[in-house]
Design an enzyme around this catalytic site. Structure first.
Site, PDB file in Angstrom:
ATOM      1  N   HIS A  35     -11.950  28.389  34.714  1.00 28.92           N
ATOM      2  CA  HIS A  35     -12.424  28.343  33.320  1.00 28.92           C
ATOM      3  C   HIS A  35     -12.639  29.759  32.783  1.00 28.92           C
ATOM      4  CE1 HIS A  35     -12.807  23.994  32.761  1.00 28.92           C
ATOM      5  NE2 HIS A  35     -13.062  23.967  34.058  1.00 28.92           N
ATOM      6  N   ASP A  37      -9.725  31.653  31.870  1.00 26.16           N
ATOM      7  CA  ASP A  37      -8.576  32.075  31.043  1.00 26.16           C
ATOM      8  C   ASP A  37      -8.875  32.038  29.545  1.00 26.16           C
ATOM      9  OD1 ASP A  37      -8.478  29.253  31.084  1.00 26.16           O
ATOM     10  OD2 ASP A  37      -6.344  29.136  31.600  1.00 26.16           O
ATOM     11  N   ALA A 122      -3.625  15.881  40.541  1.00 25.62           N
ATOM     12  CA  ALA A 122      -4.285  16.552  41.662  1.00 25.62           C
ATOM     13  C   ALA A 122      -4.816  17.926  41.263  1.00 25.62           C
ATOM     14  CB  ALA A 122      -3.310  16.691  42.830  1.00 25.62           C
ATOM     15  N   SER A 125      -1.307  21.268  38.248  1.00 22.83           N
ATOM     16  CA  SER A 125      -0.564  21.593  37.015  1.00 22.83           C
ATOM     17  C   SER A 125       0.829  21.006  36.957  1.00 22.83           C
ATOM     18  CB  SER A 125      -0.485  23.112  36.830  1.00 22.83           C
ATOM     19  OG  SER A 125      -1.742  23.594  36.584  1.00 22.83           O
ATOM     20  N   SER A 127       1.766  19.039  34.709  1.00 25.19           N
ATOM     21  CA  SER A 127       2.207  19.039  33.306  1.00 25.19           C
ATOM     22  C   SER A 127       2.708  20.415  32.892  1.00 25.19           C
ATOM     23  CB  SER A 127       1.099  18.539  32.380  1.00 25.19           C
ATOM     24  OG  SER A 127      -0.079  19.250  32.603  1.00 25.19           O
ATOM     25  N   ASP A 171      -2.058  28.177  33.676  1.00 25.67           N
ATOM     26  CA  ASP A 171      -1.144  27.298  34.412  1.00 25.67           C
ATOM     27  C   ASP A 171       0.317  27.599  34.074  1.00 25.67           C
ATOM     28  OD1 ASP A 171      -3.558  26.293  35.096  1.00 25.67           O
ATOM     29  OD2 ASP A 171      -3.336  24.373  34.067  1.00 25.67           O
ATOM     30  N   TYR A 221     -13.453  19.209  28.754  1.00 24.72           N
ATOM     31  CA  TYR A 221     -12.796  20.515  28.791  1.00 24.72           C
ATOM     32  C   TYR A 221     -12.891  21.192  27.420  1.00 24.72           C
ATOM     33  CZ  TYR A 221      -9.267  24.095  29.701  1.00 24.72           C
ATOM     34  OH  TYR A 221      -8.615  25.296  29.861  1.00 24.72           O
TER      35      TYR A 221
HETATM   36  C1  GAF Z   1      -6.923  23.675  33.485  1.00 26.86           C
HETATM   37  C2  GAF Z   1      -6.400  24.442  32.274  1.00 26.86           C
HETATM   38  F1  GAF Z   1      -5.170  23.978  31.924  1.00 26.86           F
HETATM   39  C3  GAF Z   1      -6.364  25.951  32.533  1.00 26.86           C
HETATM   40  O1  GAF Z   1      -6.000  26.637  31.356  1.00 26.86           O
HETATM   41  C4  GAF Z   1      -7.705  26.475  33.068  1.00 26.86           C
HETATM   42  O2  GAF Z   1      -8.633  26.617  32.040  1.00 26.86           O
HETATM   43  C5  GAF Z   1      -8.226  25.570  34.186  1.00 26.86           C
HETATM   44  O3  GAF Z   1      -8.200  24.191  33.845  1.00 26.86           O
HETATM   45  C6  GAF Z   1      -9.621  25.934  34.588  1.00 26.86           C
HETATM   46  O4  GAF Z   1      -9.637  27.217  35.135  1.00 26.86           O
HETATM   47  O5  GAF Z   1      -6.046  23.788  34.556  1.00 26.86           O
END
Ligand code: GAF
Length: 384
Positions: A35, A37, A122, A125, A127, A171, A221
């Protein structure tokens, strides 16, 4: 890869006439810097050797057809809808197409077959890998000549503007830029990168998948992101120059604590501490100080659980049980939270004992078995 190519080739020729080209993009892990980025901080992801791969070729008529081979599903379309179809995988492809067309670049009708090894849900990433592989493929197929950074932005815009998750850039950036045996230390404020060799000696990265994803993941989120932005805004109003939490210190927070809600204070405090931990973690792995690296992972989890409030019982239990496993240096929840995986640094020889202990505990507490992956790194998006 040869097997994937054979499979895609067969599936493509069963459905379409042309000879396709093949592209792939990896999933990612994030060692630390969660969290961070969208708060202008640092992250430390690496690409994994699990890929989303596609076979793709221009269509000979006005219809585009995309086949998701793992799901046994197929979508044919001519125009892309302005709004996404709730929960549908095709949104990621349409989102990427929208992001190209927002730049005045038209995607001509095409046919594609997708096959993905990145586990869905999981926290690896899947997506982003899907968005990135289509961004890469469209760029090559239609000769747009966009840079890798531009493709990263396109994939992120697909998620932010079309799918609707206000995620950061980590990601997609990792899926585009990954290099085998390297972690990417990414400064999300200016996208400066440093590749950090992942020399873990006798250790491995063990991912333990809770196999659950709680419903509130995406709304919570977006809410966290909003809380963080609100802290920056409130401190700006006090004359503090900051564009993101990256520019603030714990002293700034303490000084203006009365202006912040309890949640805002806790969120911001976690983000500031996580940034410091990331630098300490990079130093720890480069000096093979596994004890320090493991403690930082555990501390990151504590922050995510108690200050950022994005963990859940299953993740917390996994981290707790792992603390009593021999040779397991530390671990934490990984990714957005509310499910997905924990990431653990563990002596390779101790992996079988860890798996057997954790499975027994998890099964008796939650009635299901978690899944395990030993994460090996891989290269970023490419044609193959
Ligand atoms: C998810 C989001 F897609 C990322 O951008 C990042 O914020 C992450 O959660 C948490 O670090 O994967």
């Amino acid at each position: 890869m040869a097997m994937t190519k054979d499979f895609l080739s067969r599936e493509f020729s069963k459905n379409f006439q042309h000879s396709p080209r093949f592209f792939r993009a990896p999933g990612r892990i994030n060692l630390i810097g969660e969290h961070s980025d969208y708060n202008g901080g640092f992250v430390l992801p690496a690409g994994i050797d699990k890929y989303c791969s596609i076979a793709i070729a221009p269509s000979s008529n006005q219809i585009s057809t995309v086949i998701a081979s793992d799901l046994n599903d197929k979508v044919a379309f001519q125009d892309i809808p302005t709004h996404p179809s709730p929960g549908h995988w095709i949104n990621y492809v349409w989102g990427v197409m929208h992001a190209f067309s927002a730049r005045g670049l038209t995607i001509q009708p095409f046919n594609a077959v997708i096959q993905s090894e990145v586990p869905v849900g999981a926290g690896l990433s899947s997506s982003a890998a899907l968005e990135v592989v289509f961004a890469k493929a469209f760029n090559e197929l239609f000769h747009f000549n966009l840079s890798n950074i531009e493709l990263t932005h396109i994939a992120k815009e697909a998620e932010n503007n079309y799918v609707g998750l206000q995620c950061g850039i980590m990601d997609m950036f990792a899926s585009v830029h990954a290099r085998k045996d390297m972690a990417i230390k990414l400064d999300c404020r200016n996208l400066d990168i440093e590749f950090v060799p992942l020399q873990l000696k006798t250790n491995k990265i063990l991912l333990i998948d809770t196999c659950i994803k709680h419903e509130l993941a995406s709304s919570e989120y977006n809410q966290r992101r909003h809380e963080c932005e609100s802290v920056v805004e409130k401190l700006n109003q006090q004359g503090i120059e900051a564009t993101s939490l990256r520019d603030l210190s714990n002293e700034d927070l303490d000084l203006h604590r009365s202006l912040l809600s309890e949640n805002e204070y806790l969120r911001a405090s976690y983000v500031i501490e996580e940034n410091t931990r990331l630098h300490q973690f990079v130093a720890a792995i480069s000096t093979s100080d596994w004890t320090a690296a493991g403690s930082l992972l555990n501390a990151s989890h504590e922050g995510l659980k108690n200050k950022y409030n994005v963990s859940c019982e299953e993740l917390d239990q996994l981290v707790e049980w792992c603390k009593s496993c021999k040779g397991l240096w530390g671990g934490r929840m990984m990714g957005g939270g509310f499910g997905g995986c924990t990431i653990n640094l563990v002596e390779e020889d101790e992996i079988p004992a860890t798996i057997s202990f954790v499975s027994e505990q998890y099964q008796s507490r939650f009635g299901v078995n978690p899944k395990y992956y030993i994460a090996t790194t891989g290269d970023g998006a490419c044609e193959f």
